[in-house]
Design a protein around this motif. Structure first.
Motif, PDB file in Angstrom:
ATOM      1  N   GLU A  81      10.593   5.793  -5.833  1.00 25.39           N
ATOM      2  CA  GLU A  81      11.854   6.366  -5.362  1.00 25.39           C
ATOM      3  C   GLU A  81      11.643   7.170  -4.079  1.00 25.39           C
ATOM      4  O   GLU A  81      12.409   7.058  -3.124  1.00 25.39           O
ATOM      5  N   ILE A  82      10.584   7.985  -4.037  1.00 25.13           N
ATOM      6  CA  ILE A  82      10.265   8.779  -2.838  1.00 25.13           C
ATOM      7  C   ILE A  82       9.945   7.853  -1.659  1.00 25.13           C
ATOM      8  O   ILE A  82      10.413   8.063  -0.548  1.00 25.13           O
ATOM      9  N   GLU A  83       9.125   6.833  -1.900  1.00 23.87           N
ATOM     10  CA  GLU A  83       8.742   5.919  -0.827  1.00 23.87           C
ATOM     11  C   GLU A  83       9.953   5.178  -0.268  1.00 23.87           C
ATOM     12  O   GLU A  83      10.052   4.959   0.938  1.00 23.87           O
ATOM     13  N   ARG A  84      10.896   4.821  -1.122  1.00 26.16           N
ATOM     14  CA  ARG A  84      12.084   4.092  -0.689  1.00 26.16           C
ATOM     15  C   ARG A  84      13.033   4.998   0.097  1.00 26.16           C
ATOM     16  O   ARG A  84      13.644   4.573   1.069  1.00 26.16           O
ATOM     17  N   ARG A  85      13.146   6.260  -0.307  1.00 25.74           N
ATOM     18  CA  ARG A  85      14.101   7.183   0.318  1.00 25.74           C
ATOM     19  C   ARG A  85      13.585   7.891   1.566  1.00 25.74           C
ATOM     20  O   ARG A  85      14.360   8.473   2.300  1.00 25.74           O
ATOM     21  N   THR A  86      12.261   7.864   1.792  1.00 29.71           N
ATOM     22  CA  THR A  86      11.689   8.617   2.905  1.00 29.71           C
ATOM     23  C   THR A  86      12.035   7.985   4.248  1.00 29.71           C
ATOM     24  O   THR A  86      11.854   6.794   4.465  1.00 29.71           O
ATOM     25  N   LYS A  87      12.518   8.822   5.144  1.00 25.31           N
ATOM     26  CA  LYS A  87      12.863   8.412   6.493  1.00 25.31           C
ATOM     27  C   LYS A  87      11.742   8.805   7.460  1.00 25.31           C
ATOM     28  O   LYS A  87      11.371   8.031   8.329  1.00 25.31           O
ATOM     29  N   LYS A  88      11.204  10.029   7.298  1.00 30.47           N
ATOM     30  CA  LYS A  88      10.171  10.542   8.194  1.00 30.47           C
ATOM     31  C   LYS A  88       9.342  11.587   7.459  1.00 30.47           C
ATOM     32  O   LYS A  88       9.854  12.304   6.613  1.00 30.47           O
ATOM     33  N   ILE A  89       8.036  11.674   7.806  1.00 30.19           N
ATOM     34  CA  ILE A  89       7.142  12.672   7.219  1.00 30.19           C
ATOM     35  C   ILE A  89       6.713  13.646   8.309  1.00 30.19           C
ATOM     36  O   ILE A  89       6.280  13.229   9.380  1.00 30.19           O
ATOM     37  N   HIS A  90       6.853  14.937   8.032  1.00 28.87           N
ATOM     38  CA  HIS A  90       6.403  15.988   8.925  1.00 28.87           C
ATOM     39  C   HIS A  90       5.163  16.613   8.280  1.00 28.87           C
ATOM     40  O   HIS A  90       5.303  17.375   7.323  1.00 28.87           O
ATOM     41  N   PRO A  91       3.941  16.301   8.755  1.00 26.52           N
ATOM     42  CA  PRO A  91       2.726  16.850   8.135  1.00 26.52           C
ATOM     43  C   PRO A  91       2.717  18.376   8.161  1.00 26.52           C
ATOM     44  O   PRO A  91       3.277  19.010   9.061  1.00 26.52           O
ATOM     45  N   LYS A  92       2.046  18.969   7.154  1.00 28.43           N
ATOM     46  CA  LYS A  92       2.029  20.428   7.022  1.00 28.43           C
ATOM     47  C   LYS A  92       1.344  21.124   8.182  1.00 28.43           C
ATOM     48  O   LYS A  92       1.666  22.234   8.519  1.00 28.43           O
ATOM     49  N   ASN A  93       0.405  20.468   8.865  1.00 34.72           N
ATOM     50  CA  ASN A  93      -0.309  21.096   9.981  1.00 34.72           C
ATOM     51  C   ASN A  93       0.408  20.926  11.320  1.00 34.72           C
ATOM     52  O   ASN A  93      -0.080  21.341  12.342  1.00 34.72           O
ATOM     53  N   GLU A  94       1.593  20.310  11.308  1.00 31.70           N
ATOM     54  CA  GLU A  94       2.332  20.046  12.539  1.00 31.70           C
ATOM     55  C   GLU A  94       3.260  21.200  12.935  1.00 31.70           C
ATOM     56  O   GLU A  94       3.753  21.245  14.038  1.00 31.70           O
ATOM     57  N   GLY A  95       3.490  22.147  12.024  1.00 34.57           N
ATOM     58  CA  GLY A  95       4.426  23.222  12.289  1.00 34.57           C
ATOM     59  C   GLY A  95       5.809  22.830  11.831  1.00 34.57           C
ATOM     60  O   GLY A  95       6.608  22.349  12.595  1.00 34.57           O
ATOM     61  N   MET A 143       0.853  -1.189   0.000  1.00 41.45           N
ATOM     62  CA  MET A 143       0.000   0.000   0.000  1.00 41.45           C
ATOM     63  C   MET A 143       0.896   1.249   0.000  1.00 41.45           C
ATOM     64  O   MET A 143       1.835   1.338   0.780  1.00 41.45           O
ATOM     65  N   PRO A 144       0.603   2.218  -0.877  1.00 38.08           N
ATOM     66  CA  PRO A 144       1.442   3.417  -0.953  1.00 38.08           C
ATOM     67  C   PRO A 144       1.349   4.279   0.304  1.00 38.08           C
ATOM     68  O   PRO A 144       0.331   4.319   0.988  1.00 38.08           O
ATOM     69  N   ILE A 145       2.446   4.951   0.606  1.00 44.09           N
ATOM     70  CA  ILE A 145       2.494   5.876   1.729  1.00 44.09           C
ATOM     71  C   ILE A 145       1.658   7.104   1.389  1.00 44.09           C
ATOM     72  O   ILE A 145       1.653   7.562   0.255  1.00 44.09           O
ATOM     73  N   LYS A 146       0.959   7.656   2.370  1.00 40.08           N
ATOM     74  CA  LYS A 146       0.098   8.821   2.154  1.00 40.08           C
ATOM     75  C   LYS A 146       0.928  10.097   2.255  1.00 40.08           C
ATOM     76  O   LYS A 146       1.408  10.465   3.319  1.00 40.08           O
ATOM     77  N   PHE A 147       1.121  10.753   1.127  1.00 40.53           N
ATOM     78  CA  PHE A 147       1.803  12.036   1.054  1.00 40.53           C
ATOM     79  C   PHE A 147       0.795  13.101   0.650  1.00 40.53           C
ATOM     80  O   PHE A 147      -0.110  12.814  -0.130  1.00 40.53           O
ATOM     81  N   GLU A 148       0.963  14.310   1.155  1.00 41.52           N
ATOM     82  CA  GLU A 148       0.105  15.431   0.770  1.00 41.52           C
ATOM     83  C   GLU A 148       0.972  16.622   0.405  1.00 41.52           C
ATOM     84  O   GLU A 148       2.077  16.774   0.914  1.00 41.52           O
ATOM     85  N   VAL A 149       0.440  17.465  -0.473  1.00 40.38           N
ATOM     86  CA  VAL A 149       1.142  18.686  -0.860  1.00 40.38           C
ATOM     87  C   VAL A 149       1.330  19.550   0.387  1.00 40.38           C
ATOM     88  O   VAL A 149       0.408  19.725   1.177  1.00 40.38           O
ATOM     89  N   GLY A 150       2.539  20.052   0.583  1.00 43.06           N
ATOM     90  CA  GLY A 150       2.840  20.875   1.745  1.00 43.06           C
ATOM     91  C   GLY A 150       3.561  20.123   2.848  1.00 43.06           C
ATOM     92  O   GLY A 150       4.179  20.741   3.714  1.00 43.06           O
ATOM     93  N   ASP A 151       3.499  18.782   2.835  1.00 39.91           N
ATOM     94  CA  ASP A 151       4.232  17.999   3.830  1.00 39.91           C
ATOM     95  C   ASP A 151       5.731  18.165   3.603  1.00 39.91           C
ATOM     96  O   ASP A 151       6.187  18.379   2.480  1.00 39.91           O
TER      97      ASP A 151
END
Length: 66
Positions: free
Chosen positions: A50-64, A1-9
Protein backbone atom coordinates in the motif's frame (compact mmCIF):
# COMPACT_ATOMS: atom_id res chain seq x y z
CA UNK A 1 12.15 -4.98 -6.12
CA UNK A 2 10.85 -3.11 -3.04
CA UNK A 3 11.43 0.61 -2.66
CA UNK A 4 14.09 1.50 -0.06
CA UNK A 5 12.46 3.27 2.89
CA UNK A 6 14.23 4.21 6.12
CA UNK A 7 12.96 5.33 9.51
CA UNK A 8 12.91 9.13 9.60
CA UNK A 9 12.29 9.61 5.87
CA UNK A 10 9.35 11.81 4.89
CA UNK A 11 7.20 10.45 2.06
CA UNK A 12 4.79 12.43 -0.06
CA UNK A 13 1.67 10.36 -0.77
CA UNK A 14 -0.67 10.72 -3.74
CA UNK A 15 -3.81 11.02 -1.58
CA UNK A 16 -3.97 13.61 1.15
CA UNK A 17 -4.80 13.03 4.80
CA UNK A 18 -8.16 14.47 5.99
CA UNK A 19 -6.22 17.37 7.58
CA UNK A 20 -5.07 18.39 4.07
CA UNK A 21 -1.44 17.26 4.28
CA UNK A 22 0.42 14.96 1.84
CA UNK A 23 3.64 14.44 3.88
CA UNK A 24 4.16 11.58 6.34
CA UNK A 25 7.19 10.60 8.43
CA UNK A 26 8.11 6.91 8.56
CA UNK A 27 8.29 5.63 12.15
CA UNK A 28 8.59 1.86 11.51
CA UNK A 29 9.43 -0.25 8.46
CA UNK A 30 8.95 -3.91 7.62
CA UNK A 31 5.95 -5.82 6.26
CA UNK A 32 3.77 -3.11 7.84
CA UNK A 33 4.70 0.55 8.11
CA UNK A 34 3.79 3.01 10.83
CA UNK A 35 3.68 6.54 9.46
CA UNK A 36 2.87 9.87 11.11
CA UNK A 37 1.20 12.86 9.47
CA UNK A 38 3.65 15.77 9.64
CA UNK A 39 0.86 18.33 10.12
CA UNK A 40 -1.54 16.78 12.69
CA UNK A 41 0.76 13.97 14.00
CA UNK A 42 -1.90 11.25 13.56
CA UNK A 43 -0.27 7.81 13.24
CA UNK A 44 -1.36 5.21 10.67
CA UNK A 45 -0.45 1.59 9.95
CA UNK A 46 -0.18 0.60 6.28
CA UNK A 47 1.06 -2.55 4.54
CA UNK A 48 4.22 -2.31 2.42
CA UNK A 49 2.43 -2.78 -0.94
CA UNK A 50 0.00 0.00 0.00
CA UNK A 51 2.84 2.43 0.88
CA UNK A 52 4.76 1.58 -2.30
CA UNK A 53 1.66 2.13 -4.45
CA UNK A 54 0.71 5.44 -2.80
CA UNK A 55 4.18 7.01 -2.61
CA UNK A 56 4.76 9.94 -4.93
CA UNK A 57 8.16 11.14 -3.65
CA UNK A 58 10.64 10.31 -0.85
CA UNK A 59 12.46 13.03 1.08
CA UNK A 60 15.45 11.34 2.84
CA UNK A 61 15.98 12.25 6.51
CA UNK A 62 19.47 13.68 5.85
CA UNK A 63 18.18 16.05 3.14
CA UNK A 64 16.60 18.57 5.53
CA UNK A 65 12.91 17.81 5.76
CA UNK A 66 9.99 20.23 5.69
Amino acid sequence: MPIKFEVGDVVELKKQHPCGNHHFEILRTGADFRIKCVKCEKQLWLARPEIERRTKKIHPKNEGNE
